[in-house]
Design a protein around this motif. Structure first.
Motif, PDB file in Angstrom:
ATOM      1  N   LEU A 134     -38.225 -17.955 -15.518  1.00 25.18           N
ATOM      2  CA  LEU A 134     -38.067 -16.504 -15.443  1.00 25.18           C
ATOM      3  C   LEU A 134     -38.127 -15.994 -14.011  1.00 25.18           C
ATOM      4  O   LEU A 134     -37.334 -15.136 -13.605  1.00 25.18           O
ATOM      5  N   ARG A 135     -39.059 -16.521 -13.223  1.00 27.65           N
ATOM      6  CA  ARG A 135     -39.221 -16.047 -11.839  1.00 27.65           C
ATOM      7  C   ARG A 135     -37.942 -16.257 -11.038  1.00 27.65           C
ATOM      8  O   ARG A 135     -37.574 -15.435 -10.200  1.00 27.65           O
ATOM      9  N   PHE A 136     -37.245 -17.358 -11.298  1.00 21.29           N
ATOM     10  CA  PHE A 136     -36.024 -17.635 -10.556  1.00 21.29           C
ATOM     11  C   PHE A 136     -34.916 -16.657 -10.942  1.00 21.29           C
ATOM     12  O   PHE A 136     -34.133 -16.228 -10.095  1.00 21.29           O
ATOM     13  N   GLY A 137     -34.866 -16.310 -12.223  1.00 17.15           N
ATOM     14  CA  GLY A 137     -33.894 -15.315 -12.643  1.00 17.15           C
ATOM     15  C   GLY A 137     -34.193 -13.950 -12.051  1.00 17.15           C
ATOM     16  O   GLY A 137     -33.286 -13.237 -11.603  1.00 17.15           O
ATOM     17  N   LEU A 138     -35.474 -13.581 -12.000  1.00 15.42           N
ATOM     18  CA  LEU A 138     -35.859 -12.293 -11.428  1.00 15.42           C
ATOM     19  C   LEU A 138     -35.591 -12.251  -9.928  1.00 15.42           C
ATOM     20  O   LEU A 138     -35.122 -11.240  -9.389  1.00 15.42           O
ATOM     21  N   ASP A 139     -35.891 -13.362  -9.233  1.00 18.89           N
ATOM     22  CA  ASP A 139     -35.688 -13.410  -7.783  1.00 18.89           C
ATOM     23  C   ASP A 139     -34.235 -13.183  -7.394  1.00 18.89           C
ATOM     24  O   ASP A 139     -33.934 -12.648  -6.321  1.00 18.89           O
ATOM     25  N   ALA A 140     -33.315 -13.599  -8.268  1.00 15.32           N
ATOM     26  CA  ALA A 140     -31.897 -13.428  -7.964  1.00 15.32           C
ATOM     27  C   ALA A 140     -31.541 -11.948  -7.817  1.00 15.32           C
ATOM     28  O   ALA A 140     -30.660 -11.589  -7.021  1.00 15.32           O
ATOM     29  N   PHE A 141     -32.236 -11.087  -8.549  1.00 14.44           N
ATOM     30  CA  PHE A 141     -31.922  -9.658  -8.512  1.00 14.44           C
ATOM     31  C   PHE A 141     -32.865  -8.889  -7.599  1.00 14.44           C
ATOM     32  O   PHE A 141     -32.478  -7.870  -7.022  1.00 14.44           O
ATOM     33  N   VAL A 142     -34.082  -9.378  -7.440  1.00 11.99           N
ATOM     34  CA  VAL A 142     -34.995  -8.765  -6.473  1.00 11.99           C
ATOM     35  C   VAL A 142     -34.421  -8.882  -5.061  1.00 11.99           C
ATOM     36  O   VAL A 142     -34.600  -7.999  -4.217  1.00 11.99           O
ATOM     37  N   SER A 143     -33.707  -9.972  -4.797  1.00 12.91           N
ATOM     38  CA  SER A 143     -33.121 -10.197  -3.474  1.00 12.91           C
ATOM     39  C   SER A 143     -32.103  -9.129  -3.094  1.00 12.91           C
ATOM     40  O   SER A 143     -31.771  -8.977  -1.909  1.00 12.91           O
ATOM     41  N   GLY A 325     -30.982 -18.487  -9.218  1.00 14.24           N
ATOM     42  CA  GLY A 325     -31.086 -17.604 -10.376  1.00 14.24           C
ATOM     43  C   GLY A 325     -29.824 -17.569 -11.209  1.00 14.24           C
ATOM     44  O   GLY A 325     -29.874 -17.657 -12.444  1.00 14.24           O
ATOM     45  N   LEU A 326     -28.677 -17.475 -10.553  1.00 14.05           N
ATOM     46  CA  LEU A 326     -27.408 -17.447 -11.282  1.00 14.05           C
ATOM     47  C   LEU A 326     -27.146 -18.775 -11.981  1.00 14.05           C
ATOM     48  O   LEU A 326     -26.605 -18.810 -13.091  1.00 14.05           O
ATOM     49  N   ALA A 327     -27.528 -19.881 -11.344  1.00 15.03           N
ATOM     50  CA  ALA A 327     -27.314 -21.197 -11.938  1.00 15.03           C
ATOM     51  C   ALA A 327     -28.183 -21.415 -13.174  1.00 15.03           C
ATOM     52  O   ALA A 327     -27.843 -22.222 -14.044  1.00 15.03           O
ATOM     53  N   LEU A 328     -29.292 -20.685 -13.263  1.00 13.99           N
ATOM     54  CA  LEU A 328     -30.244 -20.889 -14.351  1.00 13.99           C
ATOM     55  C   LEU A 328     -30.163 -19.844 -15.456  1.00 13.99           C
ATOM     56  O   LEU A 328     -30.894 -19.936 -16.442  1.00 13.99           O
ATOM     57  N   LEU A 329     -29.276 -18.851 -15.323  1.00  8.65           N
ATOM     58  CA  LEU A 329     -29.232 -17.767 -16.313  1.00  8.65           C
ATOM     59  C   LEU A 329     -28.979 -18.273 -17.732  1.00  8.65           C
ATOM     60  O   LEU A 329     -29.669 -17.875 -18.680  1.00  8.65           O
ATOM     61  N   SER A 330     -28.017 -19.155 -17.898  1.00 10.31           N
ATOM     62  CA  SER A 330     -27.700 -19.629 -19.247  1.00 10.31           C
ATOM     63  C   SER A 330     -28.826 -20.479 -19.810  1.00 10.31           C
ATOM     64  O   SER A 330     -29.089 -20.465 -21.023  1.00 10.31           O
ATOM     65  N   THR A 331     -29.514 -21.221 -18.958  1.00  9.10           N
ATOM     66  CA  THR A 331     -30.637 -22.037 -19.410  1.00  9.10           C
ATOM     67  C   THR A 331     -31.788 -21.159 -19.861  1.00  9.10           C
ATOM     68  O   THR A 331     -32.447 -21.440 -20.877  1.00  9.10           O
ATOM     69  N   ILE A 332     -32.049 -20.084 -19.128  1.00 14.40           N
ATOM     70  CA  ILE A 332     -33.099 -19.143 -19.522  1.00 14.40           C
ATOM     71  C   ILE A 332     -32.769 -18.522 -20.886  1.00 14.40           C
ATOM     72  O   ILE A 332     -33.623 -18.443 -21.775  1.00 14.40           O
ATOM     73  N   ALA A 333     -31.515 -18.094 -21.042  1.00 15.08           N
ATOM     74  CA  ALA A 333     -31.099 -17.473 -22.301  1.00 15.08           C
ATOM     75  C   ALA A 333     -31.198 -18.457 -23.463  1.00 15.08           C
ATOM     76  O   ALA A 333     -31.698 -18.119 -24.548  1.00 15.08           O
ATOM     77  N   GLY A 334     -30.743 -19.682 -23.238  1.00 13.77           N
ATOM     78  CA  GLY A 334     -30.798 -20.687 -24.293  1.00 13.77           C
ATOM     79  C   GLY A 334     -32.225 -21.038 -24.681  1.00 13.77           C
ATOM     80  O   GLY A 334     -32.536 -21.219 -25.872  1.00 13.77           O
ATOM     81  N   SER A 335     -33.105 -21.117 -23.709  1.00 13.74           N
ATOM     82  CA  SER A 335     -34.502 -21.440 -23.989  1.00 13.74           C
ATOM     83  C   SER A 335     -35.167 -20.325 -24.788  1.00 13.74           C
ATOM     84  O   SER A 335     -35.927 -20.588 -25.733  1.00 13.74           O
ATOM     85  N   LEU A 336     -34.908 -19.082 -24.412  1.00 16.38           N
ATOM     86  CA  LEU A 336     -35.473 -17.957 -25.153  1.00 16.38           C
ATOM     87  C   LEU A 336     -34.968 -17.923 -26.593  1.00 16.38           C
ATOM     88  O   LEU A 336     -35.713 -17.630 -27.525  1.00 16.38           O
ATOM     89  N   HIS A 337     -33.688 -18.235 -26.760  1.00 11.29           N
ATOM     90  CA  HIS A 337     -33.118 -18.264 -28.116  1.00 11.29           C
ATOM     91  C   HIS A 337     -33.817 -19.316 -28.970  1.00 11.29           C
ATOM     92  O   HIS A 337     -34.185 -19.056 -30.124  1.00 11.29           O
TER      93      HIS A 337
END
Length: 388
Positions: A134-143, A325-337
């Motif tokens: 999650l932190r990596f996904g958030l960092d992509a947009f905090v930047s 963050g962009l590279a991990l977006l789909s992995t984050i979504a899949g894990s949450l699902h």
């Protein structure tokens, strides 16, 4: 006969995994080595052997199991060393490395770690992975706050490519960001130097105080905060790989190379997720190619270990954060699902996710471990209540 080829997005996934791994924690390795009194030349040698150790282990395990198995150093372990080694000699530090790797080897050889991992429900593994990432996904947009042009352009490139050619979305983001850095002068090419540094052998020194005060906590942190999430990541991504051989191989390599500064070789979690997602390859059975590419890049990074720090400082940190963050977006979504898809286990999974994402540290052990503990307690209580 059709020539064997590896798609560009697959190769890029391996490159991004290595880039993120080095960019996110290479500075911590420097701090840990410096705390032990290592010279600049010795630290460069440590980075050389770490790259070679991770490259060899990644290639060996990936090619043997045909699964995307990445190895990495223990970032939480390096952070612990950076705060615990001041006052110790570099010889004592090597003694700590050997002691910790030997304990991990014993855990792998006896099958103790594998038995513990089989007790973890799949939903909790997926929730923990989502919390870690999650932190990596958030960092992509905090930047975006400090680097709106760079990060905004990378996101726009990713979005357009994702809509038209999803497999090349991260490729487009990387190229877009690199071009923006060149145009704005944020890519400082003049600071990059290429050098090869030969690692030096350091004789270990074992003292009871350092082994118990540093070595034992380092072992626990490495197992709880690196190997456990790494194995859980494999499981959450759908890859059933025998756990004990992974522990034995990685620990044996770390044990052999410890006198050259290899403080740990573990199963990767965050960087491995980059090679285990759909961006790496649409076919899960072929995502091992991305991990194999990462192994090659590890070896190259190891050969030029003395150049890693200058390369990292040439790129703005916002570039690394956004790309990861962009590279991990789909992995984050899949894990949450996966974590929230089972109604009966949903509450335990969300507790695991939130505790892991919180980043708390208790008794020197990171939030990934405590997320599993909290979620596991909830899982057990709810299961008992339903059976009553």
């Amino acid at each position: 006969m059709r020539a064997f080829s590896v798609p560009l997005p697959t190769v890029l996934a391996g490159f991004v995994a290595v880039l993120v791994g080095y960019a996110s924690s290479a500075a911590i390795i420097w701090q840990a080595a410096d705390a032990a009194g290592a010279t600049a030349s010795q630290i460069a040698g440590w980075l050389t052997m770490l790259g070679i150790g991770m490259g060899f282990s990644t290639l060996a395990l990936t090619l043997w199991y045909r699964a995307p198995i990445l190895t990495a150093w223990s970032t939480p372990g390096a952070a612990l060393l950076a705060t615990s080694l001041p006052g110790s000699s570099i010889n004592e530090a090597v003694g700590v490395f050997i002691f910790s790797s030997a304990l991990i080897l014993i855990c792998g050889a006896t099958g103790l770690f594998a038995r513990l991992m089989r007790l973890i429900p799949h939903t909790l593994s997926a929730a923990m992975l989502a919390g870690i990432l999650l932190r990596f996904g958030l960092d992509a947009f905090v930047s975006l706050q400090g680097h709106f042009l760079l990060c905004g352009a990378m996101f726009a490139g990713w979005l357009l490519a994702k809509a038209r050619a999803p497999r090349y979305a991260v490729v487009v983001a990387l190229i877009t960001g690199w071009v923006v850095c060149l145009v704005t002068g944020e890519f400082k090419t003049e600071s990059i130097t290429m050098s090869v540094v030969m690692p030096a052998f350091t004789a270990p020194h074992f003292s009871l105080s350092s082994l118990l005060g540093i070595g034992l906590p380092f072992f626990l942190v490495t197992m709880a905060s690196q190997n456990a999430p790494g194995v859980a990541t494999l499981k959450a991504s759908g890859y059933s790989v025998p756990v004990s051989p992974l522990m034995v191989v990685t620990a044996a390599i770390a044990l052999l190379l410890a006198p050259f500064g290899v403080f740990s070789v573990c199963i990767a979690a965050i960087t491995a997720a980059i090679c285990q997602g759909t961006e790496a390859h649409p076919d899960p059975a072929k995502r091992w190619l991305a991990a194999a590419a990462a192994g090659v890049f590890y070896l190259l990074a190891g050969i030029f270990g003395g150049s890693i720090s200058t390369l990292l400082t040439a790129l703005p940190l916002a570039f690394i954060h956004t790309l990861a963050g962009l590279a991990l977006l789909s992995t984050i979504a899949g894990s949450l699902h996966q974590a929230l898809n089972h109604e009966r286990e949903r509450d335990a999974a969300i507790v695991t996710f939130l505790v892991t994402a919180s980043g708390l540290t208790l008794a020197g052990i990171g939030s990934a471990f405590w997320g599993l503990v909290a979620g596991g307690i909830c899982y057990g209580v709810f299961l008992t209540a339903r059976r009553a």
